[in-house]
Design a protein around this motif. Structure first.
Motif, PDB file in Angstrom:
ATOM      1  N   THR A   1       0.832  -1.199   0.000  1.00 15.27           N
ATOM      2  CA  THR A   1       0.000   0.000   0.000  1.00 15.27           C
ATOM      3  C   THR A   1       0.865   1.247   0.000  1.00 15.27           C
ATOM      4  O   THR A   1       0.582   2.228  -0.708  1.00 15.27           O
ATOM      5  CB  THR A   1      -0.933   0.006   1.220  1.00 15.27           C
ATOM      6  OG1 THR A   1      -1.787  -1.140   1.173  1.00 15.27           O
ATOM      7  CG2 THR A   1      -1.788   1.262   1.264  1.00 15.27           C
TER       8      THR A   1
ATOM      9  N   GLU B   1       2.220   1.841  -3.458  1.00 11.02           N
ATOM     10  CA  GLU B   1       1.202   2.350  -4.378  1.00 11.02           C
ATOM     11  C   GLU B   1       0.793   3.780  -4.024  1.00 11.02           C
ATOM     12  O   GLU B   1       0.486   4.580  -4.925  1.00 11.02           O
ATOM     13  CB  GLU B   1      -0.019   1.436  -4.377  1.00 11.02           C
ATOM     14  CG  GLU B   1      -1.132   1.825  -5.340  1.00 11.02           C
ATOM     15  CD  GLU B   1      -0.692   1.837  -6.801  1.00 11.02           C
ATOM     16  OE1 GLU B   1      -1.453   2.366  -7.642  1.00 11.02           O
ATOM     17  OE2 GLU B   1       0.391   1.321  -7.123  1.00 11.02           O
ATOM     18  N   ARG B   2       0.807   4.138  -2.747  1.00  5.67           N
ATOM     19  CA  ARG B   2       0.483   5.518  -2.364  1.00  5.67           C
ATOM     20  C   ARG B   2       1.519   6.488  -2.928  1.00  5.67           C
ATOM     21  O   ARG B   2       1.174   7.580  -3.378  1.00  5.67           O
ATOM     22  CB  ARG B   2       0.405   5.638  -0.835  1.00  5.67           C
ATOM     23  CG  ARG B   2      -0.823   4.982  -0.212  1.00  5.67           C
ATOM     24  CD  ARG B   2      -0.852   5.160   1.298  1.00  5.67           C
ATOM     25  NE  ARG B   2      -1.051   6.570   1.655  1.00  5.67           N
ATOM     26  CZ  ARG B   2      -1.013   7.024   2.909  1.00  5.67           C
ATOM     27  NH1 ARG B   2      -0.762   6.186   3.909  1.00  5.67           N
ATOM     28  NH2 ARG B   2      -1.208   8.297   3.155  1.00  5.67           N
TER      29      ARG B   2
ATOM     30  N   ALA C   1       0.969   6.555  -6.763  1.00 11.88           N
ATOM     31  CA  ALA C   1      -0.245   7.290  -7.084  1.00 11.88           C
ATOM     32  C   ALA C   1      -0.016   8.796  -6.970  1.00 11.88           C
ATOM     33  O   ALA C   1      -0.433   9.566  -7.842  1.00 11.88           O
ATOM     34  CB  ALA C   1      -1.389   6.857  -6.153  1.00 11.88           C
TER      35      ALA C   1
ATOM     36  N   ILE D   1      -2.727  10.789  -8.964  1.00  7.63           N
ATOM     37  CA  ILE D   1      -3.931  10.071  -8.548  1.00  7.63           C
ATOM     38  C   ILE D   1      -4.164  10.359  -7.064  1.00  7.63           C
ATOM     39  O   ILE D   1      -3.343   9.993  -6.228  1.00  7.63           O
ATOM     40  CB  ILE D   1      -3.779   8.558  -8.779  1.00  7.63           C
ATOM     41  CG1 ILE D   1      -3.553   8.283 -10.266  1.00  7.63           C
ATOM     42  CG2 ILE D   1      -4.992   7.792  -8.263  1.00  7.63           C
ATOM     43  CD1 ILE D   1      -3.169   6.850 -10.580  1.00  7.63           C
TER      44      ILE D   1
ATOM     45  N   PHE E   1      -7.016   5.727  -4.097  1.00  8.38           N
ATOM     46  CA  PHE E   1      -7.327   4.472  -4.766  1.00  8.38           C
ATOM     47  C   PHE E   1      -7.868   3.485  -3.736  1.00  8.38           C
ATOM     48  O   PHE E   1      -7.703   3.673  -2.523  1.00  8.38           O
ATOM     49  CB  PHE E   1      -6.074   3.887  -5.438  1.00  8.38           C
ATOM     50  CG  PHE E   1      -4.952   3.587  -4.476  1.00  8.38           C
ATOM     51  CD1 PHE E   1      -4.821   2.340  -3.883  1.00  8.38           C
ATOM     52  CD2 PHE E   1      -4.026   4.574  -4.148  1.00  8.38           C
ATOM     53  CE1 PHE E   1      -3.798   2.072  -2.990  1.00  8.38           C
ATOM     54  CE2 PHE E   1      -2.999   4.321  -3.256  1.00  8.38           C
ATOM     55  CZ  PHE E   1      -2.883   3.068  -2.672  1.00  8.38           C
ATOM     56  N   TYR E   2      -8.513   2.441  -4.218  1.00 13.59           N
ATOM     57  CA  TYR E   2      -9.054   1.409  -3.339  1.00 13.59           C
ATOM     58  C   TYR E   2      -8.183   0.155  -3.399  1.00 13.59           C
ATOM     59  O   TYR E   2      -7.699  -0.228  -4.466  1.00 13.59           O
ATOM     60  CB  TYR E   2     -10.484   1.047  -3.743  1.00 13.59           C
ATOM     61  CG  TYR E   2     -11.514   2.091  -3.359  1.00 13.59           C
ATOM     62  CD1 TYR E   2     -12.056   2.110  -2.080  1.00 13.59           C
ATOM     63  CD2 TYR E   2     -11.917   3.054  -4.272  1.00 13.59           C
ATOM     64  CE1 TYR E   2     -12.998   3.064  -1.717  1.00 13.59           C
ATOM     65  CE2 TYR E   2     -12.855   4.016  -3.927  1.00 13.59           C
ATOM     66  CZ  TYR E   2     -13.389   4.015  -2.641  1.00 13.59           C
ATOM     67  OH  TYR E   2     -14.308   4.967  -2.287  1.00 13.59           O
ATOM     68  N   THR E   3      -7.988  -0.488  -2.246  1.00 12.67           N
ATOM     69  CA  THR E   3      -7.203  -1.715  -2.162  1.00 12.67           C
ATOM     70  C   THR E   3      -7.820  -2.641  -1.120  1.00 12.67           C
ATOM     71  O   THR E   3      -8.386  -2.167  -0.117  1.00 12.67           O
ATOM     72  CB  THR E   3      -5.736  -1.414  -1.772  1.00 12.67           C
ATOM     73  OG1 THR E   3      -5.038  -2.650  -1.555  1.00 12.67           O
ATOM     74  CG2 THR E   3      -5.651  -0.583  -0.503  1.00 12.67           C
TER      75      THR E   3
ATOM     76  N   TYR F   1     -13.088  -3.090  -0.144  1.00 15.69           N
ATOM     77  CA  TYR F   1     -11.848  -2.370  -0.438  1.00 15.69           C
ATOM     78  C   TYR F   1     -11.792  -1.112   0.419  1.00 15.69           C
ATOM     79  O   TYR F   1     -12.820  -0.456   0.653  1.00 15.69           O
ATOM     80  CB  TYR F   1     -11.773  -1.967  -1.919  1.00 15.69           C
ATOM     81  CG  TYR F   1     -11.728  -3.132  -2.878  1.00 15.69           C
ATOM     82  CD1 TYR F   1     -10.526  -3.577  -3.417  1.00 15.69           C
ATOM     83  CD2 TYR F   1     -12.901  -3.786  -3.254  1.00 15.69           C
ATOM     84  CE1 TYR F   1     -10.496  -4.638  -4.308  1.00 15.69           C
ATOM     85  CE2 TYR F   1     -12.881  -4.862  -4.134  1.00 15.69           C
ATOM     86  CZ  TYR F   1     -11.666  -5.277  -4.660  1.00 15.69           C
ATOM     87  OH  TYR F   1     -11.637  -6.331  -5.531  1.00 15.69           O
TER      88      TYR F   1
ATOM     89  N   LEU G   1     -10.216   2.780   1.051  1.00 20.55           N
ATOM     90  CA  LEU G   1      -9.710   3.927   0.307  1.00 20.55           C
ATOM     91  C   LEU G   1      -8.400   4.414   0.926  1.00 20.55           C
ATOM     92  O   LEU G   1      -8.329   4.689   2.124  1.00 20.55           O
ATOM     93  CB  LEU G   1     -10.736   5.058   0.327  1.00 20.55           C
ATOM     94  CG  LEU G   1     -10.377   6.316  -0.470  1.00 20.55           C
ATOM     95  CD1 LEU G   1     -10.376   6.019  -1.963  1.00 20.55           C
ATOM     96  CD2 LEU G   1     -11.355   7.445  -0.150  1.00 20.55           C
TER      97      LEU G   1
END
Length: 260
Positions: free
Chosen positions: A102, A105-106, A109, A114, A117-119, A159, A161
């Motif tokens: 996570t 990806e943060r 993003a 971005i 996002f949802y995970t 998921y 946020l």
């Protein structure tokens, strides 16, 4: 287009107190040690750091941590850093622990513009529900806890946020770089360095080998120069400054290995 700075000190001298920093490195691999030491000498304080881990005792970000220069850490791993654990549990440091994927990806993003996002990572735990201790008080109680996050369901699966991360600055270390800021990372140092470099509004890269524009195969570039604003060429001694987190050697026959 020439982004090379004369020294690490010159490249970090405008980082102010309270700045947020994305810092590359994975364990002791790919840590921008020279830039961190320059930042230590610059004496910036109350820094908000985003990094997979916060160095080790006496090394990497651990230098800034021991000096009391870091106010907040967003990361995945405390590891063997006793000073990190002491300051966190003693109420001297705010810490947001994030699942490693996570966190990666943060950062990515944020660099891609971005906002969120949802995970599925963290659903059903305090990561999503809130309540993770961000800061302790001096008595061991929780002074500040994480808030709950939005959870939604798609196709029968929940998921959570997560917000993208953008920082004021980023410090990264590359195996190769050119004067335009295009960077190549080596092996495990590629895990977080490109992502940290994407997330910084001003990204500073220390490079072990500086080449002229055109000296890098475009297909081998891991972080394009559009994400990098400053480049510092390391000396051979600085380029060789690579710690070993756990040294493992072969023992006598039949005795296995020795770890130090």
């Amino acid at each position: 287009m020439d982004k090379v700075h004369p020294s690490a000190a010159a490249a970090v001298r405008d980082i102010p107190d309270g700045a947020s920093l994305a810092v590359g490195g994975f364990g002791l691999s790919g840590v921008p040690n020279t830039l961190i030491k320059a930042l230590y000498e610059h004496a910036a304080k109350d820094l908000q750091v985003v990094s997979n881990n916060c160095g080790v005792d006496g090394g990497g970000l651990g230098i800034l941590l021991a000096a009391g220069r870091i106010a907040r850490v967003t990361g995945s791993y405390i590891g063997d850093n006793r000073e990190f654990a002491r300051r966190y549990l003693g109420g001297e440091l705010e810490v947001e622990l994030v699942p490693q994927g996570t966190l990666a990806e943060r950062l990515r993003a944020g660099g891609c513009g971005i906002p969120a996002f949802y995970t599925p990572a963290g659903v059903g735990t305090q990561v999503a529900d809130g309540g993770l201790p961000w800061r302790y008080d001096t008595q061991g109680g929780v002074a500040l806890a994480s808030p709950p996050k939005e959870v939604r369901s798609w196709d029968g699966r929940a998921y959570v946020l997560e917000r993208g991360i953008i920082t004021d600055y980023a410090l990264v270390r590359a195996a190769k770089g050119d004067r335009h800021g295009n960077l190549v990372f080596n092996k495990a140092s590629r895990n977080f360095n490109p992502l940290a470099g994407m997330a910084g509004r001003i990204t500073v890269a220390e490079v072990e080998q500086l080449v002229e524009p055109g000296g890098l195969d475009p297909d081998e570039i891991h972080l394009p120069g559009v994400f990098v604003q400053r480049v510092v060429e390391l000396t051979p001694a600085q380029a060789g400054d690579k710690g070993i987190e756990r040294r493992t050697t072969s023992g006598p026959p039949g005795r296995g290995t020795v770890r130090a």
